[in-house]
Write a protein that holds these residues in place. Sequence first.
Motif, PDB file in Angstrom:
ATOM      1  N   TYR A  14     -29.739   6.610 -49.687  1.00 48.82           N
ATOM      2  CA  TYR A  14     -30.461   5.342 -49.821  1.00 48.82           C
ATOM      3  C   TYR A  14     -29.468   4.176 -49.799  1.00 48.82           C
ATOM      4  O   TYR A  14     -29.104   3.641 -50.847  1.00 48.82           O
ATOM      5  CB  TYR A  14     -31.268   5.334 -51.119  1.00 48.82           C
ATOM      6  CG  TYR A  14     -32.424   6.310 -51.140  1.00 48.82           C
ATOM      7  CD1 TYR A  14     -33.732   5.871 -50.989  1.00 48.82           C
ATOM      8  CD2 TYR A  14     -32.202   7.674 -51.283  1.00 48.82           C
ATOM      9  CE1 TYR A  14     -34.803   6.755 -51.008  1.00 48.82           C
ATOM     10  CE2 TYR A  14     -33.261   8.578 -51.290  1.00 48.82           C
ATOM     11  CZ  TYR A  14     -34.555   8.109 -51.153  1.00 48.82           C
ATOM     12  OH  TYR A  14     -35.593   8.998 -51.163  1.00 48.82           O
ATOM     13  N   TYR A  48     -36.596  -0.975 -46.668  1.00 51.90           N
ATOM     14  CA  TYR A  48     -37.509  -0.551 -47.732  1.00 51.90           C
ATOM     15  C   TYR A  48     -38.489   0.511 -47.244  1.00 51.90           C
ATOM     16  O   TYR A  48     -38.702   1.534 -47.899  1.00 51.90           O
ATOM     17  CB  TYR A  48     -38.276  -1.759 -48.271  1.00 51.90           C
ATOM     18  CG  TYR A  48     -39.275  -1.407 -49.349  1.00 51.90           C
ATOM     19  CD1 TYR A  48     -38.857  -1.225 -50.665  1.00 51.90           C
ATOM     20  CD2 TYR A  48     -40.626  -1.237 -49.040  1.00 51.90           C
ATOM     21  CE1 TYR A  48     -39.768  -0.885 -51.663  1.00 51.90           C
ATOM     22  CE2 TYR A  48     -41.542  -0.889 -50.028  1.00 51.90           C
ATOM     23  CZ  TYR A  48     -41.108  -0.721 -51.331  1.00 51.90           C
ATOM     24  OH  TYR A  48     -42.012  -0.370 -52.310  1.00 51.90           O
ATOM     25  N   LEU A  49     -39.125   0.275 -46.075  1.00 51.28           N
ATOM     26  CA  LEU A  49     -40.101   1.230 -45.542  1.00 51.28           C
ATOM     27  C   LEU A  49     -39.438   2.576 -45.267  1.00 51.28           C
ATOM     28  O   LEU A  49     -39.989   3.637 -45.581  1.00 51.28           O
ATOM     29  CB  LEU A  49     -40.722   0.680 -44.253  1.00 51.28           C
ATOM     30  CG  LEU A  49     -41.697   1.633 -43.532  1.00 51.28           C
ATOM     31  CD1 LEU A  49     -42.873   1.974 -44.446  1.00 51.28           C
ATOM     32  CD2 LEU A  49     -42.184   1.004 -42.218  1.00 51.28           C
ATOM     33  N   GLU A 104     -36.920   3.889 -46.747  1.00 50.68           N
ATOM     34  CA  GLU A 104     -36.617   4.588 -47.997  1.00 50.68           C
ATOM     35  C   GLU A 104     -37.876   5.167 -48.629  1.00 50.68           C
ATOM     36  O   GLU A 104     -37.819   6.228 -49.255  1.00 50.68           O
ATOM     37  CB  GLU A 104     -35.898   3.648 -48.955  1.00 50.68           C
ATOM     38  CG  GLU A 104     -34.496   3.284 -48.469  1.00 50.68           C
ATOM     39  CD  GLU A 104     -33.711   2.469 -49.490  1.00 50.68           C
ATOM     40  OE1 GLU A 104     -34.303   2.130 -50.541  1.00 50.68           O
ATOM     41  OE2 GLU A 104     -32.528   2.195 -49.235  1.00 50.68           O
ATOM     42  N   ARG A 105     -39.021   4.504 -48.456  1.00 53.28           N
ATOM     43  CA  ARG A 105     -40.262   5.073 -48.982  1.00 53.28           C
ATOM     44  C   ARG A 105     -40.661   6.309 -48.174  1.00 53.28           C
ATOM     45  O   ARG A 105     -41.177   7.281 -48.733  1.00 53.28           O
ATOM     46  CB  ARG A 105     -41.376   4.019 -48.924  1.00 53.28           C
ATOM     47  CG  ARG A 105     -41.108   2.764 -49.720  1.00 53.28           C
ATOM     48  CD  ARG A 105     -41.027   2.979 -51.227  1.00 53.28           C
ATOM     49  NE  ARG A 105     -39.863   3.700 -51.709  1.00 53.28           N
ATOM     50  CZ  ARG A 105     -38.637   3.140 -51.836  1.00 53.28           C
ATOM     51  NH1 ARG A 105     -38.436   1.873 -51.510  1.00 53.28           N
ATOM     52  NH2 ARG A 105     -37.633   3.851 -52.297  1.00 53.28           N
ATOM     53  N   ASP A 117     -38.550   9.041 -49.417  1.00 57.38           N
ATOM     54  CA  ASP A 117     -39.087   9.599 -50.656  1.00 57.38           C
ATOM     55  C   ASP A 117     -40.093  10.713 -50.358  1.00 57.38           C
ATOM     56  O   ASP A 117     -40.102  11.765 -51.027  1.00 57.38           O
ATOM     57  CB  ASP A 117     -39.769   8.512 -51.490  1.00 57.38           C
ATOM     58  CG  ASP A 117     -38.778   7.580 -52.163  1.00 57.38           C
ATOM     59  OD1 ASP A 117     -37.612   7.972 -52.323  1.00 57.38           O
ATOM     60  OD2 ASP A 117     -39.169   6.449 -52.517  1.00 57.38           O
TER      61      ASP A 117
END
Length: 368
Positions: free
Chosen positions: A343, A348-349, A351-352, A355
Amino acid sequence: MSENNVKMSSEQSEKKISQARSFTYYIFALFAILWLYTLWADRVTPMTDQARVNGQLIRISPEVSGPISQVHITNNSSVKAGSALVTIDPRPFELAVKAARLELQKAAQSYEADSAAISVAQANEVAARVKVENAKKNVERNRVLAQKGTISQASMDDIIAELETAQAGLAQASSALEKAKQEFGPRGIDNPEIQSVLNRQEQALLDLNRTILLAPADGVITNMDVAVGDYAGIGQPLLTFINNSNLWLTAMVRENSLAHLETGDKVKIVFDAYPGEVYEGIISSVGWGSSGNGSLAQDTSNGLMTSPTSSAKAQRFPVNIEFTQLPDDLQLRYGGRAVVGFYPDENYLGERLQDFWIWAWSYISYVS
């Protein structure tokens, strides 16, 4: 009616062909999107399944030769720093010490002096010196790891403190020996014959202390294949020691995924031994070289981690990871496999989505 039926059948066939063609286009589009996503994600949120639990592994070798008379530990047992592991038959070395002391007594009689105080002080000084030697070796082994960022500075400070304590003990023992020599008398201690006897006694004491192999730190002994009666040779490895209180993760990462990775970046980890669980860590260092097949093995010619060289694909480089927030009951083993997601805070997207993949892989690894 027959013409209408033929027309309807033709229209239905064309409709099915059109639907199949559209479905094929959707499939191709989906694969294209996934392909583009993997290329993008490999740069901004890389992930690798080539990660292994790493640690300080030491092959313990004796500094004197002889048959093994005692084995104090069992295979895969935990040991404390300084605890006895194996004893080499001390009798020949005890005889050498006794002979040196008799020589010293004989030489001392010429000067009507008592050699007992010197013998005791010298034995204590030699034992303290062995302790300092072991502490220095431990510092040197861990200094390399600290420079690579694979162990914390706090751990390194504790190891240095152990060396300083050992050095203080040696200084005290040396002072006691010097005092005993002064009481012996300058005329006797400066005599070359007595000095030679003292040197032989010191070497005999040093060899006797080395008949007991000690644990260099808290850890475990594994892959043990020694028994009473086996012959131990100087420099020949007898035991494998792993410092399991100071483990880290080494992930072999493709070179085209290293662009945004930096020390301190967050990672998420899935261990094969703990399916359904996701753990966290941070990057402690990124390697500057590799050569071989991506395992924990090292190339003996240069000491670098191995990564494939016969393939035209991107090479892999070691990224060391320090664990954070691990539960106390988690038992990691050297060489254990893990999947790591990085990370670097680039998207941001991405990294989601990472997840989700990490969560999914935590269960996929259970059945793989």
